[in-house]
Scaffold this motif. Structure first.
Motif, PDB file in Angstrom:
ATOM      1  N   GLY A  57       0.134   8.335  -0.058  1.00 13.66           N
ATOM      2  CA  GLY A  57       1.002   7.663  -1.013  1.00 13.66           C
ATOM      3  C   GLY A  57       2.444   7.690  -0.564  1.00 13.66           C
ATOM      4  O   GLY A  57       2.847   8.536   0.253  1.00 13.66           O
TER       5      GLY A  57
ATOM      6  N   HIS B  71       7.105  -1.459   1.480  1.00 14.09           N
ATOM      7  CA  HIS B  71       7.623  -0.390   0.612  1.00 14.09           C
ATOM      8  C   HIS B  71       8.804   0.304   1.280  1.00 14.09           C
ATOM      9  O   HIS B  71       8.750   1.486   1.626  1.00 14.09           O
ATOM     10  CB  HIS B  71       6.510   0.603   0.287  1.00 14.09           C
TER      11      HIS B  71
ATOM     12  N   LYS C 267      -1.191   9.846  -8.618  1.00 17.47           N
ATOM     13  CA  LYS C 267      -0.989   8.421  -8.379  1.00 17.47           C
ATOM     14  C   LYS C 267       0.058   7.777  -9.284  1.00 17.47           C
ATOM     15  O   LYS C 267       0.804   6.890  -8.832  1.00 17.47           O
ATOM     16  CB  LYS C 267      -2.317   7.665  -8.497  1.00 17.47           C
TER      17      LYS C 267
ATOM     18  N   LEU D 287       3.399   7.511  -7.619  1.00 19.83           N
ATOM     19  CA  LEU D 287       3.501   6.899  -6.298  1.00 19.83           C
ATOM     20  C   LEU D 287       4.024   5.471  -6.382  1.00 19.83           C
ATOM     21  O   LEU D 287       3.855   4.787  -7.396  1.00 19.83           O
ATOM     22  CB  LEU D 287       2.133   6.908  -5.605  1.00 19.83           C
ATOM     23  N   SER D 288       4.629   5.026  -5.303  1.00 17.94           N
ATOM     24  CA  SER D 288       5.159   3.658  -5.250  1.00 17.94           C
ATOM     25  C   SER D 288       4.570   2.903  -4.060  1.00 17.94           C
ATOM     26  O   SER D 288       5.250   2.169  -3.364  1.00 17.94           O
ATOM     27  CB  SER D 288       6.688   3.696  -5.133  1.00 17.94           C
ATOM     28  N   GLY D 289       3.288   3.092  -3.827  1.00 22.75           N
ATOM     29  CA  GLY D 289       2.610   2.431  -2.714  1.00 22.75           C
ATOM     30  C   GLY D 289       1.852   3.441  -1.878  1.00 22.75           C
ATOM     31  O   GLY D 289       1.805   4.639  -2.186  1.00 22.75           O
ATOM     32  N   THR D 290       1.244   2.951  -0.806  1.00 25.00           N
ATOM     33  CA  THR D 290       0.508   3.844   0.089  1.00 25.00           C
ATOM     34  C   THR D 290       0.666   3.385   1.525  1.00 25.00           C
ATOM     35  O   THR D 290       0.965   2.210   1.790  1.00 25.00           O
ATOM     36  CB  THR D 290      -0.989   3.884  -0.288  1.00 25.00           C
TER      37      THR D 290
ATOM     38  N   GLU E  97      -5.001   6.988   4.959  1.00 29.73           N
ATOM     39  CA  GLU E  97      -5.889   6.792   3.814  1.00 29.73           C
ATOM     40  C   GLU E  97      -7.320   6.569   4.295  1.00 29.73           C
ATOM     41  O   GLU E  97      -7.565   5.763   5.193  1.00 29.73           O
ATOM     42  CB  GLU E  97      -5.424   5.578   3.001  1.00 29.73           C
TER      43      GLU E  97
ATOM     44  N   GLU F 196      -9.237  -1.438  -3.871  1.00 32.24           N
ATOM     45  CA  GLU F 196      -7.955  -1.412  -4.581  1.00 32.24           C
ATOM     46  C   GLU F 196      -6.842  -0.805  -3.736  1.00 32.24           C
ATOM     47  O   GLU F 196      -5.661  -1.005  -4.039  1.00 32.24           O
ATOM     48  CB  GLU F 196      -8.103  -0.623  -5.888  1.00 32.24           C
ATOM     49  N   ARG F 197      -7.206  -0.087  -2.684  1.00 29.68           N
ATOM     50  CA  ARG F 197      -6.156   0.484  -1.839  1.00 29.68           C
ATOM     51  C   ARG F 197      -5.284  -0.606  -1.219  1.00 29.68           C
ATOM     52  O   ARG F 197      -4.112  -0.365  -0.894  1.00 29.68           O
ATOM     53  CB  ARG F 197      -6.777   1.342  -0.730  1.00 29.68           C
TER      54      ARG F 197
ATOM     55  N   HIS G 231      -4.161  -3.191  -2.736  1.00 30.75           N
ATOM     56  CA  HIS G 231      -3.109  -3.486  -3.707  1.00 30.75           C
ATOM     57  C   HIS G 231      -2.054  -2.383  -3.724  1.00 30.75           C
ATOM     58  O   HIS G 231      -0.883  -2.646  -4.031  1.00 30.75           O
ATOM     59  CB  HIS G 231      -3.723  -3.665  -5.097  1.00 30.75           C
ATOM     60  N   ASP G 232      -2.451  -1.158  -3.412  1.00 32.94           N
ATOM     61  CA  ASP G 232      -1.471  -0.080  -3.315  1.00 32.94           C
ATOM     62  C   ASP G 232      -0.576  -0.258  -2.092  1.00 32.94           C
ATOM     63  O   ASP G 232       0.613   0.062  -2.127  1.00 32.94           O
ATOM     64  CB  ASP G 232      -2.173   1.279  -3.222  1.00 32.94           C
TER      65      ASP G 232
END
Length: 745
Positions: free
Chosen positions: A618, A664, A689, A692-695, A700, A706-707, A709-710
């Protein structure tokens, strides 16, 4: 019958010690004349001979191309486990040029005089078979189990295996009697008789015995090469080529080893006989339609995976199958155990294109693209699929010294890049481990020791060449194919295979590298104070905080590792002083060293990861009190055994969020957490989570779609999907956090 093996020619040189350099010089002559093989008899009890294994080692160092073998190794006088290690070691040192020919033993009075018990003929064959099993067991370097064999003559009781040889060392056996011939059929790679000991018809009868034993053992008789030690006929050279060609075409002999030490005879054989034999055999094979080739063993064929057209693998590209001797060195990555169905190792851009075209015909399989194989996400191997391994595309070229531009291949490792750049006084921010490959990091982002001063690795990319899913080679830059250039800087794994990176680098002097250990008594406060200190620190300083946890103790260690991009002691200490005050220190060290030394922390050994890596990742804007509390609770939970928080911010944040696919830019910290329990990690990570502001996808391992979208905000993801629909509409490159094309989404 003709078994179809490519013809080879060798020399059988006497290891006489009267003039010690003579056999060495003969071997060098043999190599210069175009022979394929040089061999030496092995009689350690003979006072007029040099020790054969010592001689072979010396010859290997004094030659460049030719293969070298004992002819034959005296197994009763050579411990098979030790001989196997010696062979694989010398094979590595010589670049894959050592072959093994074994004998069950002869001249037993002399052997016994050396202190070895006498064996009956039957016992000697048993001992030879046990020796073969031990040698093959030692060479099975990918097998992690200790080698055990309880034989009647030779035994090993928990021996370590390895090293892995540079090539699959063949074992040829010199035998004449039925039991030895049957052993060849069951377990050897070749039969090596001396023609002088054979009567007419013996070669054919020996072949028949070998072939029958091979079939009974489930082998293809064509796996076994037929060699022959030969001497110059008493009638001279006239008609000799025809005799050897007949032996090849009717009896399957494919390697002829001339026993002669005369330079003149060896030269005549090379210039007159060898070409004539090759031409006669090639003409007859062309007439019958027989294509010369080495036959893959039945065991190797049985190891093939379903769904792969192995016969259609691109010619010229190095192909490694599950049954190949060196599969263990390419199947896994640094952290993940794998078992792909086929590994392709292209050595040129053209071969990358061929590999992609082959992968497109196998789109039903997983496809992994590997540069260095270090990736924590584990996406560079698979189970039963294809791997395109770019390790051979490892060039590092200086384009323009004045402009400080370089061109790097995707298979180069950052340790090697740092060394080359260091010679120029340059450096490029590139992760924190030298074993990482350029390709994976330079298409994902690149968070490294110089990030706060230089930005991400992708921020220094000025152009790239990429092979797309349709096999086309495309050049990208800010001016040429700019959309694709935008996409590969953060989402390159979805777009194709980048085969060349052009970077602009920066001048960097020696750097200060610090290792600070802290008392973790108040974890939330430590995290918060470290975060605040780093946001206020000069950009010369980039650090990462690492926490190692074990079940037996709350915290085994809390360490801050940092790099100061300066060679001025006062600057280094001033940068580090605020960090020294965030919590009680338990250890500290600071050293001044080149950036290349900091990155030179990688082992060149093949990766041998096991199991599945589990990691969560993250990005965090600030380590506020709430965030620090949440992270401390996560650490305390024990769901992760290793937590690492890297600094981003600084120059990374200078780049606009929409300038690259890595969007990010406002995050100051990147956190990753490793574990051995995926469910437990996911449960506890879910509590982190919301903060967090992204990944950052490189750290990862989750397969949750969905990751994506992160990792990519909506505008970024939408643009990526549009580009994906143009360059990879069928989704060939989908197994590394797939960006589904717009229409499919």
């Amino acid at each position: 019958m003709d078994y179809g093996h490519p013809l080879k020619f060798g020399a059988f040189v006497t290891p006489a010690n009267a003039s010690p350099q003579a056999p060495v010089e003969t071997a060098q002559l043999v190599e210069s004349l175009g022979f394929d093989l040089v061999t030496f008899q092995d009689h350690p009890y003979q006072p007029s001979f040099l020790d054969t294994w010592t001689l072979i080692s010396y010859v290997a160092a004094r030659t460049d191309r030719i293969h070298i073998a004992p002819n034959v190794m005296n197994v009763p006088l050579r411990n098979p486990a030790v001989a196997a290690r010696a062979a694989s070691s010398l094979d590595l040192l010589s670049g894959g040029r050592i072959d093994m020919a074994l004998g069950a033993g002869a001249f037993w009075d002399a052997v016994v005089a050396m202190g070895v018990p006498r064996l009956t003929p039957g016992e000697s064959i048993t001992a030879l078979e046990e020796a073969i099993d031990i040698m093959r067991g030692i060479w099975d370097a990918g097998n992690r189990q200790l080698l055990r064999l309880d034989g009647t003559v030779h035994s090993v009781r928990g021996a370590q295996r390895g090293p892995l040889a540079a090539h699959d060392i063949p074992i040829w056996i010199g035998a004449l009697k039925p039991r030895g011939l049957r052993l060849i059929g069951r377990k050897a790679n070749g039969w090596l008789p001396s023609l002088g000991y054979l009567q007419p018809g013996d070669f054919a009868r020996g072949n028949a015995t070998i072939d029958k034993a091979a079939v009974s053992a489930g082998r293809d008789p064509r796996e076994i090469r037929r060699l022959a030690n030969i001497t110059v006929p008493q009638t001279g050279l006239d008609g000799w080529a025809e005799q050897l060609a007949t032996l090849a075409l009717e009896d399957g002999a494919s390697t002829f080893i001339l026993a002669n030490d005369s330079a003149m005879v060896l030269q005549l054989f090379a210039e007159e006989v060898m070409p004539a034999v090759r031409e006669l055999v090639a003409t007859e094979r062309a007439r019958t339609g027989l294509e010369p080739a080495e036959v893959k063993s039945a065991a190797a064929v049985a190891a093939r995976r379903s769904g792969i057209d192995y016969d259609a693998a691109p010619e010229g590209v190095r192909v490694i199958e599950p049954g190949d001797y060196n599969f263990s060195s390419v199947k896994s990555t640094y952290m993940r155990g794998g078992s792909p169905g086929l590994v392709l190792q292209p050595r040129t851009v053209e071969e990358v294109v061929e590999s992609v075209e082959f992968a497109l015909t196998h789109r039903h399989l997983e496809l992994a693209v590997r540069s260095g194989g270090h990736g924590i996400s584990g996406r560079s191997t698979n189970d039963g699929g294809l791997v395109i391994d770019l390790k051979e595309l490892n060039s590092i070229e200086i384009l323009d010294r004045e402009a400080k531009t370089v061109r790097i291949g995707p298979g180069a490792r950052w340790a090697d890049v740092a060394t080359v750049l260091g010679d120029e006084g340059w450096a490029l921010s590139s992760g924190d481990y030298g074993g990482v490959g350029v390709g994976g990091l330079a298409t994902a982002g690149g968070v490294g020791w110089l990030a706060r001063q230089q930005g991400l690795t992708i921020d220094h990319l000025i152009a790239a060449d990429i092979v797309l899913a349709d096999g086309s080679l495309v050049h990208t830059s800010a001016e040429e194919n700019p959309d694709l250039f935008w996409a590969i800087r953060g989402a390159g794994a979805n777009m194709g295979i980048v085969v060349s990176f052009d970077f602009v680098v920066e001048e960097v002097a020696d750097i200060g590298f610090a290792q600070l250990g802290f008392d973790p008594g108040n974890m939330p406060e430590l995290l918060e104070r470290w975060g605040a200190a780093m946001e206020e620190a000069p950009r010369d300083l980039t650090t990462e905080l690492a926490i190692v946890r074990q079940n037996s103790a709350p915290y085994v260690g809390v360490n801050v590792l940092g790099a100061v991009a300066s060679d001025e002691p006062d600057t280094i200490l001033n940068c580090l002083q605020p960090l020294a005050e965030i919590a009680p220190l338990t250890s500290q060290s600071v050293q001044l060293l080149p950036y290349s030394a900091l990155m030179g922390n990688a082992s060149p050994a093949p990766h041998s990861g096991r199991g599945e890596p589990v990691s969560a990742s993250g990005l965090i804007e600030h380590l506020t009190p709430d965030v620090a509390e949440a992270l401390a609770r996560f650490i305390e939970s024990g769901a992760s055994t290793f937590i690492q928080i890297r600094c981003v911010g600084g120059a990374v944040s200078d780049v606009a969020a929409d300038a690259t696919a890595y969007a990010h830019r406002s995050a100051n910290f990147a956190i990753s957490a490793g574990s051995s329990n995926a469910q437990r990690l996911a449960k506890e990570w879910a509590k982190v989570k919301p903060f967090l502001s992204g990944t950052y996808l490189s750290f990862e391992t989750s397969l949750d779609p969905e990751r994506i979208h992160d990792a990519f905000p909506p505008p970024t993801l939408s643009r990526l999907r549009d580009i994906k629909a143009r360059v990879d509409p069928q989704g060939l490159f989908r197994d590394n956090f797939s960006v589904i094309p717009a229409a499919q989404a």
